[in-house]
Design a protein around this motif. Structure first.
Motif, PDB file in Angstrom:
ATOM      1  N   LYS A 244      45.286  26.599  36.604  1.00  0.00           N
ATOM      2  CA  LYS A 244      44.801  26.106  37.890  1.00  0.00           C
ATOM      3  C   LYS A 244      45.172  27.087  38.997  1.00  0.00           C
ATOM      4  O   LYS A 244      44.356  27.397  39.855  1.00  0.00           O
ATOM      5  N   GLU A 245      46.391  27.586  38.938  1.00  0.00           N
ATOM      6  CA  GLU A 245      46.825  28.543  39.960  1.00  0.00           C
ATOM      7  C   GLU A 245      45.961  29.796  39.953  1.00  0.00           C
ATOM      8  O   GLU A 245      45.571  30.301  40.995  1.00  0.00           O
ATOM      9  N   ALA A 246      45.690  30.290  38.748  1.00  0.00           N
ATOM     10  CA  ALA A 246      44.876  31.499  38.641  1.00  0.00           C
ATOM     11  C   ALA A 246      43.485  31.243  39.213  1.00  0.00           C
ATOM     12  O   ALA A 246      42.916  32.093  39.907  1.00  0.00           O
ATOM     13  N   LEU A 247      42.941  30.081  38.913  1.00  0.00           N
ATOM     14  CA  LEU A 247      41.626  29.743  39.453  1.00  0.00           C
ATOM     15  C   LEU A 247      41.675  29.698  40.971  1.00  0.00           C
ATOM     16  O   LEU A 247      40.802  30.246  41.655  1.00  0.00           O
ATOM     17  N   PHE A 248      42.714  29.074  41.491  1.00  0.00           N
ATOM     18  CA  PHE A 248      42.849  28.955  42.937  1.00  0.00           C
ATOM     19  C   PHE A 248      42.917  30.333  43.586  1.00  0.00           C
ATOM     20  O   PHE A 248      42.231  30.620  44.565  1.00  0.00           O
ATOM     21  N   THR A 249      43.758  31.192  43.015  1.00  0.00           N
ATOM     22  CA  THR A 249      43.878  32.544  43.550  1.00  0.00           C
ATOM     23  C   THR A 249      42.534  33.243  43.570  1.00  0.00           C
ATOM     24  O   THR A 249      42.160  33.886  44.561  1.00  0.00           O
ATOM     25  N   ALA A 250      41.804  33.114  42.464  1.00  0.00           N
ATOM     26  CA  ALA A 250      40.494  33.767  42.390  1.00  0.00           C
ATOM     27  C   ALA A 250      39.564  33.223  43.465  1.00  0.00           C
ATOM     28  O   ALA A 250      38.837  33.985  44.127  1.00  0.00           O
ATOM     29  N   VAL A 251      39.601  31.915  43.661  1.00  0.00           N
ATOM     30  CA  VAL A 251      38.743  31.303  44.679  1.00  0.00           C
ATOM     31  C   VAL A 251      39.081  31.869  46.049  1.00  0.00           C
ATOM     32  O   VAL A 251      38.202  32.286  46.806  1.00  0.00           O
ATOM     33  N   ILE A 252      40.381  31.891  46.339  1.00  0.00           N
ATOM     34  CA  ILE A 252      40.819  32.386  47.645  1.00  0.00           C
ATOM     35  C   ILE A 252      40.374  33.830  47.847  1.00  0.00           C
ATOM     36  O   ILE A 252      39.793  34.189  48.864  1.00  0.00           O
ATOM     37  N   LYS A 253      40.623  34.636  46.828  1.00  0.00           N
ATOM     38  CA  LYS A 253      40.328  36.064  46.991  1.00  0.00           C
ATOM     39  C   LYS A 253      38.841  36.300  47.202  1.00  0.00           C
ATOM     40  O   LYS A 253      38.442  37.180  47.948  1.00  0.00           O
ATOM     41  N   GLN A 254      38.027  35.491  46.519  1.00  0.00           N
ATOM     42  CA  GLN A 254      36.590  35.688  46.680  1.00  0.00           C
ATOM     43  C   GLN A 254      36.134  35.181  48.042  1.00  0.00           C
ATOM     44  O   GLN A 254      35.290  35.792  48.688  1.00  0.00           O
ATOM     45  N   ALA A 255      36.702  34.061  48.457  1.00  0.00           N
ATOM     46  CA  ALA A 255      36.178  33.429  49.663  1.00  0.00           C
ATOM     47  C   ALA A 255      36.826  33.954  50.942  1.00  0.00           C
ATOM     48  O   ALA A 255      36.242  33.833  52.013  1.00  0.00           O
TER      49      ALA A 255
END
Lengths: 204, 204, 204, 204
Positions: D57-68
């Motif tokens: 979940k953390e990795a997904l969150f990080t990816a979301v943040i970095k993209q957005a």
DNA sequence: CATGAATGAGTATTCATTCAT
DNA sequence: AATGAATGAATACTCATTCAT
């Protein structure tokens, strides 16, 4: 006080129900296939309550094993006054086997063995209970028999293992590989033979 | 045809690779913790290919066990002309133990025992290989020794089990409960004692 | 009556203990990771008692925040007779920061911001306390300074925000994203620069 | 090749769908209330597929943040030939705000702030992107304006922060505490005032 | 009025197995 | 025949909240 007593009683009852359900489940499914939710349901308890009593699946398993593992019985009770060496040895064998074949000891041992790679400490404890302690008890009896002149002087620690090994070979070992293994009808005769062998070695 | 041959060869090689990887994995992790994906990866094969060769995890496990089970060695080779009974018995013991402690036989037994409730047939077969057949081999040797007057006449089927049982008690049983158990340094001395006991019972 | 008084006192003490424990816990863990059971334990109170005082986790959170929010200090105390405009502005800045960095105001703000989607009203109230009221106080001081000719006439409501914004940029914003952020050693120097800027704009 | 290309394309599409669904979900629920199963369902993907793409979940969150997260745009594009300093500064402000108010930057910042105690590294990265890099861009523009004589010589690193701080105070700070905050109708006028202030300090 | 045991819904993560290419 | 991405069911464990005593 009345409250506390009541609560304690209820709690103990639940704990016992959990242990029973867990034993059943572990016996049916082994460790990894057993499910905490199912155990809780079978114990008529919520999963949270289960976890209140046992911190984890492993802890529950350990508790089940410790409760169900055949505790080393006091073999000294077998040293009845009028008995011959043969009588005593026969009774010892039968006691050993009854301890092993009641309380699902064989099945529990299978489960513990299955968990050896994942839970070495538990396995070591079980080995201590199942082998070392029982051997110590046997040895104590034999020492007494030697003192009383019923067996010739020898290393009882070793002969006790020898006796245990012979019993295991005939009765425990097959049970390990066959869940349906029952003590055969000619068990008594086989025990007699083993006792003969033992007395040939160590009898007076 | 050449193509078919080639394909067959490739297929066989993959099958072998899968079996090897699976054996490693089962030995490391036991049955339930072993993972099909990991096995496939370690065999350099896709999961689909793995499933082409073996229908399920259980099927793979069965195949692995059947292939890996230590085949009963031919103990008759031990009947060297000039050897005494003591010599032969010693060699038999050592051969038994080397068969048991090499090729991961102890670990295999643990895994099979663990799966007894789920795979009773497999366990029975394994028991046949690991116990019955090896006992038959031992018995054959002893029969010969009796014929040659090196042991006094007796029921070799029984005495062979007795000998096996003594060895298991000292060396296999502990290994079952301790993944790190190694043959102790005084193994030879212990074997000598066991041989002494045996000869006291059955020696001429 | 005396009994009621006593009960009321005990109840109030427990309520205070809960609020304190809850504040600690929320500061350590944020809202979602905070646990009601842990808070109750740390307040030496049963969970049921906790729920007697606060209907839900959210209600507890709201109460904690409302109590802990740093009340707008009375900045008018800073209008000491002999001070220059520069002196007063410096003191204002330091007071602002001390209010922000003591009493965990930064951490509280983080938690409130985190709960904005779930508790918009609470967040609005907090914003009122943390920003609007403090700005009003600042504005009042500046109006007085204008009256006294220490600043040239201007829209104090705006300049107060400007000053607050500059302080936040340098000190509060970083603290929002770094739980370990402390006021840097050159804080005073930075404040001087900000005051210079401010005086260049609004000084007489 | 065709196969691989196709697979890659499908995989990329799924990854994008996951990221979109995750962004939506995180914006709606924040980090801890967001659910992996729900995200997977909304992305029309199994949970296992989701975990193939993102380890946790953390990795997904990080990816979301970095993209957005709004990437620092190239402010140098704003240095149009005929523009006055006032023109350029106005455009910079508007660009800053549009970057902040589009792509849900305010909401994302709230979520990141919420996770500061649990994921300090992520927060630090976000701060770098949201504050440091954008400040560097602004500074570069100002340096150029100084070179061209459009602003008087000064420490652009500081004045850029000053400008950013003023904008944040008026527009970002309130947005942090109010999920429904929108840029007010008189935004342009307010920007003009801020630019006036800035030019009074640094204009030529 | 206080207690703390009990609840049960909720969550992230794994894994044997299948299927489109 | 081979791939490896996709599946979805399964599982241990947590936590805000309630209730019998």
């Amino acid at each position: 006080m009345g409250l506390d007593t009541h609560r304690r009683a209820v709690s103990d009852r639940k704990r016992a129900a959990i242990l029973k359900a867990a034993l059943d489940n572990f016996l049916r499914n082994g460790f990894s296939r057993a499910g905490m939710a199912e155990i809780a349901r079978e114990a008529d308890v919520s999963t949270a309550t289960l976890y209140k009593h046992f911190d984890s699946k492993e802890a529950l398993f350990t508790a089940v094993i410790k409760q169900a593992a055949p505790s080393a019985s006091d073999y000294s009770a077998f040293l009845a006054p009028g008995d011959t060496a043969r009588d005593i040895l026969r009774k010892l064998c039968k006691a050993y086997l009854s301890l092993q074949f009641e309380h699902n000891a064989n099945a529990l041992m299978r489960i513990v063995i299955a968990e050896v790679p994942g839970a070495p400490k538990l396995a070591a404890e079980m080995y201590d209970v199942l082998a070392n302690r029982r051997n110590d008890s046997l040895m104590a009896v034999m020492d007494t028999m030697i003192e009383r002149g019923m067996l010739k002087p020898h290393d009882a620690a070793f002969s006790a293992r020898l006796g245990g090994g012979m019993l295991k070979e005939l009765f425990v070992w097959p049970a390990l590989f066959d869940a349906d293994f029952k003590l055969p009808p000619d068990t008594d005769r086989k025990i007699d033979v083993l006792v003969d062998v033992f007395l040939e070695l160590y009898g007076t």
